[in-house]
Write an enzyme that holds these catalytic residues in place. Sequence first.
Site, PDB file in Angstrom:
ATOM      1  N   ASP A 135       1.217  -1.316   0.272  1.00 35.30           N
ATOM      2  CA  ASP A 135      -0.260   0.258  -0.131  1.00 35.30           C
ATOM      3  C   ASP A 135       0.792   1.287  -0.411  1.00 35.30           C
ATOM      4  O   ASP A 135       2.212   1.337   1.601  1.00 35.30           O
ATOM      5  CB  ASP A 135      -1.350  -0.242   1.247  1.00 35.30           C
ATOM      6  CG  ASP A 135      -2.201  -1.260   1.260  1.00 35.30           C
ATOM      7  OD1 ASP A 135      -1.526  -2.030   0.867  1.00 35.30           O
ATOM      8  OD2 ASP A 135      -3.038  -0.797   2.217  1.00 35.30           O
ATOM      9  N   LYS A 174      -7.183   3.372  -3.020  1.00 32.23           N
ATOM     10  CA  LYS A 174      -7.481   3.550  -1.119  1.00 32.23           C
ATOM     11  C   LYS A 174      -7.738   4.367  -0.851  1.00 32.23           C
ATOM     12  O   LYS A 174      -7.228   5.734  -1.449  1.00 32.23           O
ATOM     13  CB  LYS A 174      -6.172   2.952  -0.667  1.00 32.23           C
ATOM     14  CG  LYS A 174      -6.112   2.392   0.835  1.00 32.23           C
ATOM     15  CD  LYS A 174      -5.088   1.520   1.415  1.00 32.23           C
ATOM     16  CE  LYS A 174      -5.017   1.909   3.233  1.00 32.23           C
ATOM     17  NZ  LYS A 174      -3.743   1.070   3.099  1.00 32.23           N
ATOM     18  N   LYS A 207     -10.064   0.289  -1.978  1.00 27.43           N
ATOM     19  CA  LYS A 207      -9.645  -0.232  -0.319  1.00 27.43           C
ATOM     20  C   LYS A 207     -11.037   0.607   0.118  1.00 27.43           C
ATOM     21  O   LYS A 207      -9.914   2.056  -0.033  1.00 27.43           O
ATOM     22  CB  LYS A 207      -8.582  -0.474  -0.592  1.00 27.43           C
ATOM     23  CG  LYS A 207      -8.108  -1.024   1.170  1.00 27.43           C
ATOM     24  CD  LYS A 207      -7.220  -1.416   1.352  1.00 27.43           C
ATOM     25  CE  LYS A 207      -7.092  -1.172   2.839  1.00 27.43           C
ATOM     26  NZ  LYS A 207      -5.149  -1.688   3.323  1.00 27.43           N
TER      27      LYS A 207
END
Length: 221
Positions: A91, A153, A182
């Site tokens: 990430d 995300k 996400k």
Amino acid sequence: MELKDILCKVDHTLLTQTATWDDIKAICDDGVKYGTASVCIPASYVKQASDYLGDKLAVCTVIGFPNGYSTTAVKCMEAEDAIKNGAKEIDMVINIGWLKDKRYDDLLNEISSIKKSCGDKILKVIIETCLLTDEEKIKMCEIVSKSGADFIKTSTGFSTSGATKEDVALFAKHVEPHVAIKAAGGIASLQDAEDFINLGATRLGTSRIVKIVKNEEATGY
């Protein structure tokens, strides 16, 4: 929605600065027990957690975290090192200043370069929605869609606020079909989790959902 259908989308997260190996080991055990998608942990624990878990559960970590302003070369090196140590998912945080400066090509090149460093491992792109305008969020949907990254995300969980339902709905409207979503930061209840999933999120970054389930088991609720 059945509980297992929520838990299997959770990246069970512990990224606090004070996290110890005992803390990391505990969330690894819980991730296996409750069938989460991964554990998301600091890079310094990736090798230890990967060795501990083996093939039982994916290890995720963060790079350029939480501010996103490391150089591209450093972010690529972080990704490569994490993967060498056993991370299956990365990430990354974008350079938010570049977005504010409209350096869109630089953002695209950075994300694409990190994805190249990740190889066949999953790359999620954190855009820190709480610091962006809707126009900037939509632009990042376009850039992430072009970059080869696997997910967009919402948040690090370390800024002014986390995921909102409005932002996940915006992502769902503007990302290309090959980009997953996400939601992370501030997911405080099973109902929150279900709402985000129904809006299009296929991953949830949270430390709370497993805690809620464990508490319900302990109290008989």
